[in-house]
Design a protein around this motif. Sequence first.
Motif, short mmCIF file in Angstrom:
data_model
loop_
_atom_site.label_atom_id
_atom_site.label_comp_id
_atom_site.label_asym_id
_atom_site.label_seq_id
_atom_site.Cartn_x
_atom_site.Cartn_y
_atom_site.Cartn_z
N LEU A 176 0.73 -0.88 -0.14
CA LEU A 176 0.02 -0.06 0.07
C LEU A 176 0.98 1.09 0.00
CD1 LEU A 176 -2.92 -1.20 2.46
CD2 LEU A 176 -2.95 -0.94 -0.05
N PHE A 177 2.14 1.31 0.71
CA PHE A 177 2.91 2.19 0.40
C PHE A 177 3.40 2.56 -1.00
CE2 PHE A 177 7.46 3.48 0.09
CZ PHE A 177 7.43 4.70 0.45
N ARG A 178 3.80 1.26 -1.51
CA ARG A 178 4.30 1.56 -2.92
C ARG A 178 2.81 2.07 -3.97
NH1 ARG A 178 2.38 -1.52 -7.09
NH2 ARG A 178 3.37 -1.70 -9.15
N ARG A 179 1.66 1.77 -3.56
CA ARG A 179 0.73 2.30 -4.07
C ARG A 179 0.48 3.79 -3.98
NH1 ARG A 179 -5.48 -0.08 -3.39
NH2 ARG A 179 -5.24 1.11 -1.54
N TRP A 180 0.91 4.33 -2.88
CA TRP A 180 0.55 5.66 -2.60
C TRP A 180 1.75 6.25 -3.31
CZ3 TRP A 180 4.38 8.62 0.05
CH2 TRP A 180 4.22 9.92 0.16
N LEU A 181 3.03 5.80 -2.99
CA LEU A 181 4.25 6.11 -3.76
C LEU A 181 3.92 6.80 -5.23
CD1 LEU A 181 7.08 7.01 -2.85
CD2 LEU A 181 7.79 4.78 -3.67
N PHE A 182 3.24 5.84 -5.74
CA PHE A 182 3.34 5.94 -7.44
C PHE A 182 1.99 6.81 -7.79
CE2 PHE A 182 6.29 2.09 -7.20
CZ PHE A 182 7.25 3.09 -7.50
N ALA A 183 1.08 6.67 -6.69
CA ALA A 183 -0.37 7.48 -6.94
C ALA A 183 -0.81 8.10 -5.72
CB ALA A 183 -1.29 6.31 -7.52
N PRO A 184 0.01 9.14 -5.44
CA PRO A 184 -0.26 9.85 -4.09
C PRO A 184 -1.67 10.53 -4.00
CG PRO A 184 1.63 10.89 -5.34
CD PRO A 184 0.97 10.01 -6.14
N GLY A 373 12.04 -2.11 -8.65
CA GLY A 373 12.91 -3.25 -7.97
C GLY A 373 13.42 -2.97 -6.86
N THR A 374 13.89 -1.56 -6.47
CA THR A 374 14.31 -1.01 -5.23
C THR A 374 13.15 -0.94 -4.28
OG1 THR A 374 15.88 0.17 -6.40
CG2 THR A 374 15.52 0.73 -3.99
N THR A 375 12.04 -0.78 -4.46
CA THR A 375 10.75 -0.57 -3.74
C THR A 375 10.34 -1.97 -3.12
OG1 THR A 375 10.10 1.49 -4.95
CG2 THR A 375 8.49 0.38 -3.48
N LEU A 376 10.41 -3.01 -4.13
CA LEU A 376 10.26 -4.16 -3.36
C LEU A 376 11.24 -5.00 -2.60
CD1 LEU A 376 8.46 -6.75 -4.00
CD2 LEU A 376 9.78 -7.22 -5.97
N LEU A 377 12.68 -4.71 -3.04
CA LEU A 377 13.66 -5.36 -2.34
C LEU A 377 14.10 -4.69 -1.20
CD1 LEU A 377 15.67 -7.05 -5.15
CD2 LEU A 377 13.88 -8.24 -3.60
N ALA A 378 14.01 -3.36 -1.14
CA ALA A 378 14.67 -2.73 -0.02
C ALA A 378 14.28 -3.27 1.41
CB ALA A 378 14.30 -1.12 -0.20
N PRO A 379 12.93 -3.45 1.77
CA PRO A 379 12.56 -4.04 2.76
C PRO A 379 13.22 -5.27 3.24
CG PRO A 379 10.55 -3.11 1.95
CD PRO A 379 11.66 -3.14 1.01
N ALA A 380 13.33 -6.39 2.29
CA ALA A 380 13.90 -7.38 2.56
C ALA A 380 15.34 -7.40 2.97
CB ALA A 380 13.56 -8.33 1.48
N ILE A 381 15.82 -6.54 2.27
CA ILE A 381 17.59 -6.40 2.27
C ILE A 381 17.79 -5.81 3.78
CG2 ILE A 381 19.48 -5.29 1.33
CD1 ILE A 381 18.28 -5.59 -1.33
N VAL A 382 17.08 -4.78 4.09
CA VAL A 382 17.46 -4.09 5.14
C VAL A 382 17.03 -5.05 6.67
CG1 VAL A 382 16.97 -1.88 6.72
CG2 VAL A 382 17.17 -1.73 4.24
N ILE A 383 16.08 -5.71 6.41
CA ILE A 383 15.53 -6.43 7.41
C ILE A 383 16.62 -7.53 7.59
CG2 ILE A 383 13.98 -8.25 8.41
CD1 ILE A 383 11.94 -6.50 7.21
#
Length: 617
Positions: A176-184, A373-383
């Motif tokens: 849902l953050f991604r949805r807001w990010l690309f469609a504020p 790709g960054t929006t998708l993988l960033a949470p997994a990589i940081v965690i």
Amino acid sequence: MNDTVLRILMVVQTIMLVICSVSSSPTQDEPGHMVAGLENWKTGAFDLYRVNPPLVRLIATLPVLAMPHHTDLSLLRVDPFAHRAGSRPVFRLGADFVDANGIRTMSLLRWARWMVIPFALLGTVVCYYWANGLYGKLAARIAASLWVFFPMVIGHGCLITPDVPSASVIVLACFLFRRWLFAPGWHNATWMGITLGLALLTKFTALILVPIWFLLWLVVRGLLLTDRSRGRCFKDASMIAWSGLLSALIIHAGYLFERSFEPLGEFEFVSRSLGGDDLTRGRVGNVFGGTVLHSIPVPLPANYLLGIDVQQRDFDQPRLPNYLFGIHQSEGWLAYYAWVLLLRAPAGFLLLALVRSVSLPWATASRWQTVEGTTLLAPAIVIFVVASLKTGLNQHGRYLLPCLPFLCIWLSGFAATCDHPGQADTKRIDRGNTRQLGCQTRNRRIRGMFLLTLVTLHGIECLTVFPHCISFFNVLSGGPKQGADYLLGSNIDWGQDLRWLQRWRDLQPSHAKDRTYLAFEGQYNPFELLADSIDEWPWTSSDQAVAIDHRASYAVSTNVLYGMPVSIIDRDGKFVEMDSRPLERLRREEPIGWAGYSIRIFSATQLKRAYGVAEEN
């Protein structure tokens, strides 16, 4: 959910989770979660089990409130240490709950587990729709299949612990953050704030989302947004503030507004991070006391912050040694979770990860693809990185679960380079290039068949150990029977196989009149859930005379067998130290039976042989 494949996957997932929920005994943490959840409802206080936010246990224990049950909280009245800062009496209270309810504990726990199953289904839905938006329907089905048939998801998805629920709610919040990010918009911002608050109420891991989302917002607005005016930035900032306000309100509501906005300097912290570098276990401190931050009100419930503090204490000052590849030591390993993934992910999953990495268009990726790709993988990589840096507590590979849905979605992206069998060729034919196009189409179909083969292998390997998925190790590591050579703790033995030990006895007519002696490592008295024919381990110290019953069988938990720890539980529910002399030899013996993959059963002859070797040494 118009896709029939998705509906079938969810039905199969539900069936598997229900089977696991009724076939496994309480894991070490579940009785504590049960007691804490019941007391949260009854008293509105959240001191118990504060190292985890309360959402999952509140949902799990809701039906138990309407069922006859007994909670014994006398420990809180008679033990002064139970109220000391940083104490965790919930495990002893959980043991008292099992003692008070006996075999009925399983019925109560079954209902609580069923309340948590929808969280795992939520993860399936999010994986499907996120992958569908990025890569198409085939990828969506692949992502959902990878999640549904991942053994760790099945094993932990039916427990009243927050690992799978947090993974599902975190990936929903990020979607849902991604949805807001690309469609504020205010609608998207509202849902983003609600799901962030719910994620923060499932597990403290979700706190990592706050800085990740802020950095992603800066990156996306800098790379993709053409309107960088002051008005645009102000509108974004307003929506972010609204989302933050909503999430904070949900957190406080989840704690029933208990002890909100207390001054920072008045807390008693037990971790070195918040209490001071020279703090030792059993002492308290506050690095903010007497500073300019002393009177600042904390915008979180007091038990939320104290829970973070106790959790950090457990990472800083672990009670048990860490274990990897047969080595016990106090300090863990940076590569621990990398090994967990390599050893415990199905081989098909790992092969798909390798193929997906090789097939990435690193040089030709568009700016939009890079941002997605960054929006998708960033949470997994940081965690993953943050978990790896917490080397003080390398005992639980389940801490990787919040990374998993992101990986499933990313791996499904390989489907974008494939045509699945039976798919019609609808691409426009380029004149003079028919042969090249035909070759490309053939290659895409080959890749599609290869992808479906890997996903099928992924599912088959999972089903080969079902329903003992908590103890899953892949074929590359030798399977779950070899798992203890690499990892211990909740990776293989979390107390889940007591019912399978009883079933093993019931299926052995020759042992019907004989006894089975159990060396069990856990947080509660296992004999409350077992028949009288299963008794406590006879030898609790190395100076005892050994008189082995030649007709009996001897069951040993894997954690005990491999020396973590050597304390076991007697019939009175007390922790006693086990005679560890025969353990080294027993590890080399082939058991006469298995209860799941976490309890090994030996004959009297094998035990005599082990003691004989031990005494010779």
